[in-house]
Scaffold this active site. Structure first.
Site: not given
Ligand code: M6R
Length: 625
Positions: A2, A27, A75, A104-105, A498, A502, A505, A521, A620
């Site tokens: 949010c 976000r 969100w 928010n929260g 990683e 990528k 997502e 395995h 985000k």
């Molecule tokens: O703001 P942060 O680095 O703490 O965020 C952590 C994760 O939410 C963030 O890295 C998320 O996995 C991204 N979408 C990755 O691309």
């Protein structure tokens, strides 16, 4: 997650609010809404989907004229993404005035509060916890919005950042926070309140950052009440929820508007991938002292002795930051010879961890606001650890709550898929490891060699970026495949995970990353003809072993895409496609080897027609646990 934006000042608030909401779009959200204090009372508008739907609604109705307003991108957490659940939410005071709130929260005790308020005669229209807060403030209102907000917040448990309007106080916004970020921008005769600095920077770089349990009252109104042309009086004050006055420090935002705009690129993610050479330069600037052959980290100087003597490092993070933390674990053990482990913050927090004396807890986070990472940090601190932050967002909660830290300085990251922040996180963890290594066992010669290579890194990344079109062509050939594997060993194992994250997502292709040896395995059962398997197969201590793993996949018909070292002619006989990175010492490789994987994921998402910067279901910054 949010987003909140509020404006009070001489301009018409609605257009500024919409502009602010657009800056918060990155976000992640599913609906939006706005409330403006108009001469006819508070007008509320809500829309499902993109902010532009909200904008069109405002333009067609034309009733949102007023100088104080609040807006929100939601969100969904409590209740689906419906118009009724979208913020702002409202409540009616006993005297018939309207309160509007954006939140928010999560309010944890919203169920008993809802019952209490229902018994008092309030009728709820949504399933949200936020509406409870709106009605509670209304219930407690007796002519002073600031007071009503303070007393309501004394009754709630959970996390909040809120901005509140009341039609009885038309030139006022009251805002508050606990556990969710909130910043107030101090502009010319106006205030802009927002959950994220990107909604403020177009108006001012002067800000105050609220701390937990603080409430700010922002007033901006026409002094002589003669109309819009009159002189505007502005006034703000900060108190705690117990009404104790707080003196606020005004600080300066460390980025400008240009950095959060596309600047000719189609997507923020691609812009940020391409910015990585400069991001690394900025991250390293002033931190390498060649004359002395050492790393300079001003943020750690006060704790240097404790850190050098540390018995253990625990790194906690989530998502991409967790993958950077895994590399940090390797770096700290390899270069500084201090036992280290990296954990998902969300798991660390709840598993009753043992923190021995001499433990240093590092929280790694781009945003500095990730709820799980923050909670893990609190847990470690409560159990006696020294805390460090490796954070990008200056002034964020984690950066303020750690004993010391090192900022990434890679500039704002807007793309939901984290790219340049990852490279910045790894660069900072490398610097910390060399900083400690030099004070422990690493020879001068070895440190100098790493520092020299670090300085060459930005140009090396540029060489990798030049392969974008080549990578795109290779991705085109397997874009119809729905299952991918990413494999690596040693320092490149976290890079493989990683790379898989990528791809998942933003392209919604199922991908798994794992240590190359682990494939035998179990996961090897997945490999069939043409399945894309990405290997990080750079020159290093495990090169031959990785080649053997490649053979195992080839024997089963897998399609090999290899990230290899420039000049490695051998690799071509094993791989269907090769992306090269310059030769560099193994501990520094992840900052290069991740780059082709970021580009690969980007092109895959674009080829599949997805909105790269607004991936479905993602936010985000994840500010709920
Ligand atoms: O703001 P942060 O680095 O703490 O965020 C952590 C994760 O939410 C963030 O890295 C998320 O996995 C991204 N979408 C990755 O691309």
């Amino acid at each position: 997650m949010c987003g909140i934006v509020g404006y009070v000042g001489p301009k018409q608030s609605s257009s500024l609010l919409i502009e602010g909401l657009k800056r918060l779009e990155y976000r992640g959200y599913d609906s939006s809404g706005i409330a403006v204090n108009t001469p006819q009372g508070i007008k509320v508008g809500k829309a499902i989907g993109r902010v532009r739907v909200m904008e069109e609604f405002i333009q067609t109705t034309g009733v949102f004229e007023g100088h104080a307003g609040i807006a929100h991108t939601r969100w969904a957490t409590h209740g689906g993404p419906t118009q009724a659940n979208a913020h702002p939410h409202t409540g009616k005071t006993k005297t018939g005035h309207t309160i509007a709130i954006v939140h928010n929260g999560i309010i944890e005790n919203y169920i008993p509060l809802r019952k209490y308020l229902t018994d008092k005669g309030h009728v709820f229209e949504s399933e949200t916890d936020a509406e409870v807060l709106a009605k509670l403030i209304a219930e407690l209102y007796d002519g002073d919005l600031e007071k009503a907000v303070q007393s309501a917040l004394r009754d709630v448990r959970g996390a909040y950042a809120i901005a509140v309007l009341c039609d009885n106080e038309p030139h006022t916004i009251v805002a508050a926070r606990k556990g969710s970020p909130l910043i107030v921008g101090i502009a010319d005769s106006a205030y802009v309140v927002a959950s994220d600095a990107s909604a403020i920077i177009a108006h001012t770089s002067q800000v105050i950052t609220l701390d937990d349990y603080q409430v700010v009252r922002l007033c901006a109104g026409v002094k002589d009440k003669v109309g819009d042309g009159g002189p505007w009086a502005v006034d703000f004050r900060t108190t705690t929820i117990d009404n104790v006055c707080v003196t606020q420090e005004v600080t300066k935002l460390e980025f400008d508007l240009e950095q959060i705009e596309l600047g000719g690129y189609k997507h923020f993610m691609f812009k940020e991938i391409m910015e990585q050479p400069e991001a690394i330069r900025n991250c390293l600037r002033g931190r390498i002292d060649h004359r002395e052959g050492r790393v300079v980290l001003g943020g750690l100087s006060g704790l240097a002795r404790d850190l050098v003597r540390a018995r253990r490092f625990i790194i906690s993070a989530q998502g991409t930051a967790y993958h950077a933390g895994m590399i940090g674990e390797y770096l700290l053990e390899d270069l500084a010879k201090i036992p280290a482990r990296c954990e998902y913050a969300s798991e660390f927090r709840y598993r009753n961890p043992i923190i021995e004396e001499g433990t240093v807890a590092i929280a790694v986070s781009q945003s500095g606001e990730t709820a799980d990472t923050l909670a893990a940090l609190h847990e470690a601190k409560d159990r006696g650890a020294i805390s460090l932050g490796v954070v990008n967002s200056v002034g964020s909660t984690i950066s303020r709550e750690t004993d010391a830290g090192v900022y990434l300085h890679v500039g704002p990251e807007i793309g939901v898929a984290s790219t340049k922040a990852f490279v910045g996180q790894v660069a900072v963890l490398t610097l910390i490891s060399l900083y400690l290594g030099k004070r422990r066992f690493l020879s001068d010669e070895v440190v100098r060699s790493y520092l020299k290579q670090l300085e060459a890194l930005p140009d090396m990344v540029s060489r990798v970026l030049e392969q974008s079109d080549h990578i795109k062509k290779c991705v085109e050939q397997c874009i119809d495949r729905d299952n991918w594997l990413f494999l690596g060993r040693g320092y490149n194992y976290p890079v493989a995970i990683e790379g898989a994250l990528k791809l998942k997502e933003i392209s919604y292709i199922h991908a798994e990353g794992m240590p190359a040896a682990e494939m035998k395995h179990g996961p090897i059962a997945l490999i069939d003809k043409g399945m894309p398997v990405v290997f990080v197969a750079t020159k290093g201590s495990q090169y031959e072993k990785v080649i053997s793993n490649i053979e195992e996949v080839r024997a089963r018909g897998g399609r090999i895409l290899a990230v290899a070292t420039e000049g490695d002619d051998n690799i071509h006989q094993y791989a269907d496609a090769v992306f090269t990175v310059p030769d560099i010492a193994e501990p520094l490789q992840p900052m290069l080897t991740v780059v082709p994987l970021q580009i690969l994921a980007y092109h895959a998402a674009v080829l599949r027609g997805h909105d790269v910067d607004k991936p479905r279901n993602l936010a985000k910054s994840v500010t709920v646990e």
